[in-house]
Design a protein around this motif. Structure first.
Motif, PDB file in Angstrom:
ATOM      1  N   ILE A  80       0.916  -1.006   0.066  1.00  0.00           N
ATOM      2  CA  ILE A  80       0.018   0.039   0.124  1.00  0.00           C
ATOM      3  C   ILE A  80       0.956   1.146   0.023  1.00  0.00           C
ATOM      4  O   ILE A  80       1.684   1.390   0.796  1.00  0.00           O
ATOM      5  N   LEU A  81       0.930   2.073  -0.968  1.00  0.00           N
ATOM      6  CA  LEU A  81       1.690   3.249  -1.188  1.00  0.00           C
ATOM      7  C   LEU A  81       0.834   4.591  -1.042  1.00  0.00           C
ATOM      8  O   LEU A  81      -0.117   4.540  -1.938  1.00  0.00           O
ATOM      9  N   ALA A  82       0.959   5.366  -0.122  1.00  0.00           N
ATOM     10  CA  ALA A  82       0.262   6.510   0.161  1.00  0.00           C
ATOM     11  C   ALA A  82       1.149   7.988   0.127  1.00  0.00           C
ATOM     12  O   ALA A  82       2.131   7.855   0.652  1.00  0.00           O
ATOM     13  N   ALA A  83       0.433   8.927  -0.783  1.00  0.00           N
ATOM     14  CA  ALA A  83       1.242  10.175  -0.639  1.00  0.00           C
ATOM     15  C   ALA A  83       1.287  10.876   0.770  1.00  0.00           C
ATOM     16  O   ALA A  83       0.082  10.569   1.593  1.00  0.00           O
ATOM     17  N   LEU A  84       2.172  11.596   1.184  1.00  0.00           N
ATOM     18  CA  LEU A  84       2.149  12.249   2.244  1.00  0.00           C
ATOM     19  C   LEU A  84       0.702  12.967   2.449  1.00  0.00           C
ATOM     20  O   LEU A  84       0.349  13.275   3.597  1.00  0.00           O
ATOM     21  N   SER A  85       0.270  13.831   1.483  1.00  0.00           N
ATOM     22  CA  SER A  85      -0.859  14.489   1.458  1.00  0.00           C
ATOM     23  C   SER A  85      -2.071  13.962   1.981  1.00  0.00           C
ATOM     24  O   SER A  85      -3.196  14.840   2.303  1.00  0.00           O
ATOM     25  N   LEU A  86      -2.131  12.680   2.144  1.00  0.00           N
ATOM     26  CA  LEU A  86      -3.122  11.849   2.624  1.00  0.00           C
ATOM     27  C   LEU A  86      -3.091  11.286   3.887  1.00  0.00           C
ATOM     28  O   LEU A  86      -3.863  10.696   4.673  1.00  0.00           O
ATOM     29  N   CYS A  87      -1.854  11.628   4.594  1.00  0.00           N
ATOM     30  CA  CYS A  87      -1.553  11.120   5.893  1.00  0.00           C
ATOM     31  C   CYS A  87      -2.196  12.114   6.940  1.00  0.00           C
ATOM     32  O   CYS A  87      -1.745  11.541   8.125  1.00  0.00           O
ATOM     33  N   GLY A  88      -2.651  12.997   6.751  1.00  0.00           N
ATOM     34  CA  GLY A  88      -3.012  13.972   7.885  1.00  0.00           C
ATOM     35  C   GLY A  88      -2.261  14.374   8.890  1.00  0.00           C
ATOM     36  O   GLY A  88      -1.023  14.806   8.694  1.00  0.00           O
ATOM     37  N   VAL A  89      -2.416  14.211  10.272  1.00  0.00           N
ATOM     38  CA  VAL A  89      -1.689  14.464  11.431  1.00  0.00           C
ATOM     39  C   VAL A  89      -0.594  13.753  11.577  1.00  0.00           C
ATOM     40  O   VAL A  89       0.394  14.068  12.073  1.00  0.00           O
ATOM     41  N   PHE A  90      -0.467  12.659  10.726  1.00  0.00           N
ATOM     42  CA  PHE A  90       0.907  11.880  10.810  1.00  0.00           C
ATOM     43  C   PHE A  90       1.934  12.387   9.851  1.00  0.00           C
ATOM     44  O   PHE A  90       3.021  11.748  10.076  1.00  0.00           O
ATOM     45  N   ALA A  91       1.742  13.266   8.915  1.00  0.00           N
ATOM     46  CA  ALA A  91       2.417  13.459   7.810  1.00  0.00           C
ATOM     47  C   ALA A  91       3.834  14.065   8.584  1.00  0.00           C
ATOM     48  O   ALA A  91       4.976  13.732   7.923  1.00  0.00           O
ATOM     49  N   ASP A  92       4.118  14.927   9.439  1.00  0.00           N
ATOM     50  CA  ASP A  92       5.002  15.557  10.015  1.00  0.00           C
ATOM     51  C   ASP A  92       5.862  14.619  10.730  1.00  0.00           C
ATOM     52  O   ASP A  92       7.219  14.626  10.660  1.00  0.00           O
ATOM     53  N   ASP A  93       5.381  13.491  11.482  1.00  0.00           N
ATOM     54  CA  ASP A  93       6.224  12.521  12.187  1.00  0.00           C
ATOM     55  C   ASP A  93       6.752  11.822  11.265  1.00  0.00           C
ATOM     56  O   ASP A  93       7.676  11.117  11.436  1.00  0.00           O
ATOM     57  N   LEU A  94       5.687  11.366   9.945  1.00  0.00           N
ATOM     58  CA  LEU A  94       6.567  10.456   9.262  1.00  0.00           C
ATOM     59  C   LEU A  94       7.625  11.146   8.384  1.00  0.00           C
ATOM     60  O   LEU A  94       8.631  10.304   8.099  1.00  0.00           O
ATOM     61  N   GLN A  95       8.025  12.342   8.378  1.00  0.00           N
ATOM     62  CA  GLN A  95       9.108  13.001   7.921  1.00  0.00           C
ATOM     63  C   GLN A  95      10.334  13.215   8.912  1.00  0.00           C
ATOM     64  O   GLN A  95      11.402  13.316   8.461  1.00  0.00           O
ATOM     65  N   LYS A  96       9.817  13.258  10.051  1.00  0.00           N
ATOM     66  CA  LYS A  96      10.681  13.814  11.108  1.00  0.00           C
ATOM     67  C   LYS A  96      11.303  12.607  11.798  1.00  0.00           C
ATOM     68  O   LYS A  96      12.412  12.675  12.197  1.00  0.00           O
ATOM     69  N   TYR A  97      10.595  11.463  11.913  1.00  0.00           N
ATOM     70  CA  TYR A  97      11.002  10.184  12.717  1.00  0.00           C
ATOM     71  C   TYR A  97      11.276   9.094  11.796  1.00  0.00           C
ATOM     72  O   TYR A  97      10.872   9.340  10.439  1.00  0.00           O
ATOM     73  N   TYR A  98      11.997   8.019  12.108  1.00  0.00           N
ATOM     74  CA  TYR A  98      11.794   6.762  11.611  1.00  0.00           C
ATOM     75  C   TYR A  98      11.680   5.718  12.671  1.00  0.00           C
ATOM     76  O   TYR A  98      12.240   5.850  13.666  1.00  0.00           O
ATOM     77  N   PRO A  99      11.011   4.660  12.051  1.00  0.00           N
ATOM     78  CA  PRO A  99      10.926   3.167  13.343  1.00  0.00           C
ATOM     79  C   PRO A  99      12.302   2.769  13.462  1.00  0.00           C
ATOM     80  O   PRO A  99      13.038   2.328  12.379  1.00  0.00           O
ATOM     81  N   LYS A 100      12.723   2.560  14.529  1.00  0.00           N
ATOM     82  CA  LYS A 100      13.993   1.519  14.814  1.00  0.00           C
ATOM     83  C   LYS A 100      14.049   0.367  14.426  1.00  0.00           C
ATOM     84  O   LYS A 100      14.748  -0.280  13.819  1.00  0.00           O
ATOM     85  N   ALA A 101      12.771  -0.260  14.266  1.00  0.00           N
ATOM     86  CA  ALA A 101      12.347  -1.928  13.847  1.00  0.00           C
ATOM     87  C   ALA A 101      10.988  -1.542  13.142  1.00  0.00           C
ATOM     88  O   ALA A 101      10.036  -1.478  13.722  1.00  0.00           O
ATOM     89  N   PRO A 102      10.901  -1.510  11.942  1.00  0.00           N
ATOM     90  CA  PRO A 102       9.610  -1.057  10.850  1.00  0.00           C
ATOM     91  C   PRO A 102       9.002  -2.436  10.793  1.00  0.00           C
ATOM     92  O   PRO A 102       7.940  -2.219  10.023  1.00  0.00           O
ATOM     93  N   VAL A 103       9.351  -3.517  11.378  1.00  0.00           N
ATOM     94  CA  VAL A 103       8.516  -4.812  11.074  1.00  0.00           C
ATOM     95  C   VAL A 103       7.746  -5.001  12.416  1.00  0.00           C
ATOM     96  O   VAL A 103       8.148  -5.006  13.786  1.00  0.00           O
ATOM     97  N   ILE A 104       6.261  -5.067  12.308  1.00  0.00           N
ATOM     98  CA  ILE A 104       5.459  -5.281  13.363  1.00  0.00           C
ATOM     99  C   ILE A 104       5.054  -7.070  13.176  1.00  0.00           C
ATOM    100  O   ILE A 104       4.354  -7.188  12.414  1.00  0.00           O
ATOM    101  N   PRO A 105       5.346  -7.615  14.193  1.00  0.00           N
ATOM    102  CA  PRO A 105       4.986  -9.138  14.067  1.00  0.00           C
ATOM    103  C   PRO A 105       3.675  -9.375  14.191  1.00  0.00           C
ATOM    104  O   PRO A 105       2.801  -8.493  14.809  1.00  0.00           O
ATOM    105  N   ARG A 106       2.993 -10.441  13.439  1.00  0.00           N
ATOM    106  CA  ARG A 106       1.461 -10.645  13.481  1.00  0.00           C
ATOM    107  C   ARG A 106       0.903 -10.862  14.708  1.00  0.00           C
ATOM    108  O   ARG A 106      -0.234 -10.590  15.001  1.00  0.00           O
ATOM    109  N   GLN A 107       1.701 -11.104  15.965  1.00  0.00           N
ATOM    110  CA  GLN A 107       1.047 -11.454  17.050  1.00  0.00           C
ATOM    111  C   GLN A 107       0.815  -9.923  17.608  1.00  0.00           C
ATOM    112  O   GLN A 107      -0.021 -10.008  18.927  1.00  0.00           O
TER     113      GLN A 107
END
Length: 276
Positions: A80-107
């Motif tokens: 699923i690919l989404a432009a930042l303009s669709l990300c609302g209040v999350f847009a700033d954090d998506l550009q300012k931060y990064y996840p140390k571990a980008p994978v969320i296990p199914r459990q």
């Protein structure tokens, strides 16, 4: 592959396909990855994160990422690919931060998150407003599951990052491995090892694939002539362009345009899927 920054047309794309190796790349879109069958390795920079069926991952904007498939059994993945303009209040954090571990296990994935993935997939072509709503749910349910770190520029010292961003900025020019190595301040032998070890291809192949990706976007979304597309994409001649294009897509650029980008290059996304 798509190491391009330029937005062409579409803002939200969903595709379910058999996973395959995709070299390091980055883009302005947020990319969600959901494994529906098999196993996959999700790479960020030079680090690999294994993914199994039911696992979920997010590539933040302008974050180097790639995919590798090691198992012989097929792996099915939903992107699923989404432009930042669709990300609302999350847009700033998506550009300012990064996840140390980008994978969320199914459990650790909630039913609400799993439902949002399913409903977004169904609604993206039928009800764009509903799809945007499910995208917000997707972000709201996944964000708390990440440990975020502020982007401090360390990635800019990483040779993989430098190689991808340099290529994205200069693929339309007549560049060589030696010129690129000199610009990055490393030997061409070191840079060549990065291409073979992390990109799993040589410099020329990566350069041609970058040019082809851009050319396909122009063919599909603009009215430029084939000759103009060839020159704008950085190919030295239309003969070379046609030869490389046919090798990758098994058709001519004119046939590709007629089919509106339905062809898929082995090892990458189809261009009508990945132009956020």
């Amino acid at each position: 592959m798509y190491p391009l920054y330029k937005a062409i047309n579409q803002k939200l794309n969903v595709i379910h396909k058999t996973a395959e190796h995709i070299p390091p790349h980055l883009h302005q879109a947020v990319e969600f990855v959901y494994v529906t069958k098999g196993t996959l390795a999700f790479g960020v920079g030079q680090e690999l994160f294994p993914m199994e069926e039911g696992d979920f991952a997010v590539a933040f904007p302008n974050m180097i990422h790639h995919y590798q498939v090691f198992a012989k059994e097929p792996c099915e993945v939903q992107y699923i690919l989404a432009a930042l303009s669709l990300c609302g209040v999350f847009a700033d954090d998506l550009q300012k931060y990064y996840p140390k571990a980008p994978v969320i296990p199914r459990q650790h994935i909630s039913e609400e998150l799993r439902n949002a993935i399913a409903y977004l997939t169904k609604s993206v072509e039928e009800d764009f407003v509903a799809a945007q709503a499910y995208l917000q749910i997707l972000l709201a349910k996944s964000f708390p599951l990440f440990t975020l770190a502020e982007r401090e520029g360390e990635e800019k010292a990483d040779l993989v990052y430098q190689a991808v961003t340099y290529m994205a900025a200069h693929f339309q020019e007549n560049i060589t491995l030696s010129q690129m190595a000199s610009a990055l301040g490393v030997s061409k032998y070191m840079l060549s090892r990065v291409f073979s070890g992390t990109f799993h291809c040589n410099f020329n192949k990566y350069l041609n694939e970058t040019r082809l990706d851009y050319a396909c976007a122009l063919l599909e979304y603009t009215g430029q002539s084939i000759t103009d597309v060839c020159m704008t994409s950085g190919f030295e001649s239309q003969r070379t362009f046609n030869r490389v294009f046919r090798q990758e897509y098994h058709m001519t650029p004119r046939e590709f345009r007629k089919n509106r980008g339905t062809a898929k290059r082995c090892g990458g996304y189809s261009t009508n899927v990945y132009n956020c």
